[in-house]
Design an enzyme around this catalytic site. Structure first.
Site, PDB file in Angstrom:
ATOM      1  N   TYR A   1       0.846  -1.197   0.000  1.00 28.09           N
ATOM      2  CA  TYR A   1       0.000   0.000   0.000  1.00 28.09           C
ATOM      3  C   TYR A   1       0.882   1.248   0.000  1.00 28.09           C
ATOM      4  O   TYR A   1       1.925   1.269   0.669  1.00 28.09           O
ATOM      5  CB  TYR A   1      -0.884   0.037   1.248  1.00 28.09           C
ATOM      6  CG  TYR A   1      -1.841  -1.120   1.398  1.00 28.09           C
ATOM      7  CD1 TYR A   1      -3.191  -0.977   1.088  1.00 28.09           C
ATOM      8  CD2 TYR A   1      -1.415  -2.358   1.883  1.00 28.09           C
ATOM      9  CE1 TYR A   1      -4.076  -2.032   1.243  1.00 28.09           C
ATOM     10  CE2 TYR A   1      -2.297  -3.419   2.029  1.00 28.09           C
ATOM     11  CZ  TYR A   1      -3.623  -3.245   1.713  1.00 28.09           C
ATOM     12  OH  TYR A   1      -4.495  -4.287   1.869  1.00 28.09           O
TER      13      TYR A   1
ATOM     14  N   HIS B   1      -5.946   1.946  -1.192  1.00 23.58           N
ATOM     15  CA  HIS B   1      -5.980   0.615  -1.781  1.00 23.58           C
ATOM     16  C   HIS B   1      -4.544   0.199  -2.098  1.00 23.58           C
ATOM     17  O   HIS B   1      -3.675   1.039  -2.349  1.00 23.58           O
ATOM     18  CB  HIS B   1      -6.817   0.604  -3.060  1.00 23.58           C
ATOM     19  CG  HIS B   1      -8.282   0.736  -2.819  1.00 23.58           C
ATOM     20  ND1 HIS B   1      -9.022  -0.249  -2.216  1.00 23.58           N
ATOM     21  CD2 HIS B   1      -9.148   1.749  -3.097  1.00 23.58           C
ATOM     22  CE1 HIS B   1     -10.279   0.126  -2.130  1.00 23.58           C
ATOM     23  NE2 HIS B   1     -10.389   1.346  -2.653  1.00 23.58           N
TER      24      HIS B   1
ATOM     25  N   LYS C   1      -3.931  -4.202  -9.734  1.00 24.41           N
ATOM     26  CA  LYS C   1      -2.661  -4.205  -9.019  1.00 24.41           C
ATOM     27  C   LYS C   1      -1.550  -4.631  -9.982  1.00 24.41           C
ATOM     28  O   LYS C   1      -1.768  -5.451 -10.873  1.00 24.41           O
ATOM     29  CB  LYS C   1      -2.699  -5.163  -7.819  1.00 24.41           C
ATOM     30  CG  LYS C   1      -3.802  -4.826  -6.829  1.00 24.41           C
ATOM     31  CD  LYS C   1      -3.778  -5.731  -5.640  1.00 24.41           C
ATOM     32  CE  LYS C   1      -5.089  -5.651  -4.862  1.00 24.41           C
ATOM     33  NZ  LYS C   1      -5.588  -4.316  -4.637  1.00 24.41           N
TER      34      LYS C   1
END
Length: 282
Positions: free
Chosen positions: A217, A225, A257
């Site tokens: 993070y 997020h 991600k």
């Protein structure tokens, strides 16, 4: 040492070949607050004795990754303390009857204070509801059933820290860090990765649910997020399974991600990071 958090290493045995079985946990709320200020969140794993299967409202202890525990100890924010069954047995062997009696008397006195408080509240309630005589004695108002209910509702405090477990010095804590890393090559590689990401301002959490070793993070996980799914570190000479890389990149892209593969070499302290994204996906 009083300002540092105490991290307990539980599980395993005293033999040197069981270091990988140790689990770092914290029991003290104040210690949990201290490590949170240093960017380590951990995972709450405590549940209720009467409902051990519920997993919605978890509490202490707080479980850490071994990398988190080592980093906190190395940075001077915490000390490590290993606790095994043998430690408690040795402590019990040196326990005197006077000490046991003192502990029992302290517990009995606390329970007595709580019971007196409950009796007083019960009498006050009876005076309000039933108009009981203000000069009535407790034995005239409180029935056996009421007395039993009050005794069963007494709160018994569970201590955060065992009175038997010895307190480790910072020197012993440092030796524990060295022993743990010396016996686990994979952990040594991953610790280099964890340390490098923490030094770059990332907050780290376990990443199994996203197919990685960590999720990283850019700030506190309560506010941001995660941006990265970081895989297990590997040596520069190791082969990469292309199918796993493709699957990881697709999964990472679908959950927004970046899939990151760290590479570690023996002649270089800092790891290298390689990112893979699935172009044109979704």
């Amino acid at each position: 040492m009083g300002e540092k958090a105490t991290i307990y290493l539980v599980g395993g045995s005293q033999s040197d070949d069981n270091w990988s079985q140790l689990v770092p946990v914290l029991y003290d709320i104040e210690d949990i607050d201290k490590i949170r200020q240093h960017g380590v969140a951990g995972v709450l794993v405590g549940t209720l004795g009467g409902a051990p299967q519920q997993n919605v409202f978890l509490g202490v202890p707080l479980r850490l990754m071994m990398e988190e525990a080592l980093w906190l100890a190395e940075a001077g924010h915490a000390v490590l303390q290993r606790v095994t069954g043998q430690d408690l047995i040795h402590s019990l062997e040196g326990l005197h009857a006077e000490t046991l009696k003192k502990w029992k008397d302290e517990d009995s006195a606390e329970m007595g204070r709580q019971l007196e408080w409950k009796r007083a509240k019960f009498l006050q309630k009876m005076k309000t509801i039933r108009g009981t005589n203000a000069e009535a004695e407790p034995c005239d108002v409180i029935k056996d059933r009421d007395e039993q209910l009050m005794k069963h509702s007494i709160f018994v405090e569970t201590k955060d820290i065992s009175r038997l477990a010895k307190q480790y010095s910072e020197t012993v804590s440092g030796l524990l860090c060295q022993q743990i890393l010396a016996h686990d090559k994979k952990l040594r590689f991953n610790y280099k990765v964890y340390k490098a990401l923490r030094e770059n301002g990332y907050f780290m959490s376990p990443g199994a649910r996203f197919g990685g070793r960590y999720v990283a993070y850019p700030g506190d996980p309560l506010r941001y997020h995660s941006h990265l799914t970081v895989q297990d570190a590997r040596g520069k000479e190791e082969d990469i399974d292309l199918l796993n890389m493709i699957n990881g990149a697709r999964l990472g892209t679908s959950v927004k991600k970046t899939w990151v593969l760290p590479g570690v070499s023996s002649d270089k302290e800092a790891p290298d990071f390689y990112s893979v994204e699935w172009a044109g996906f979704g």
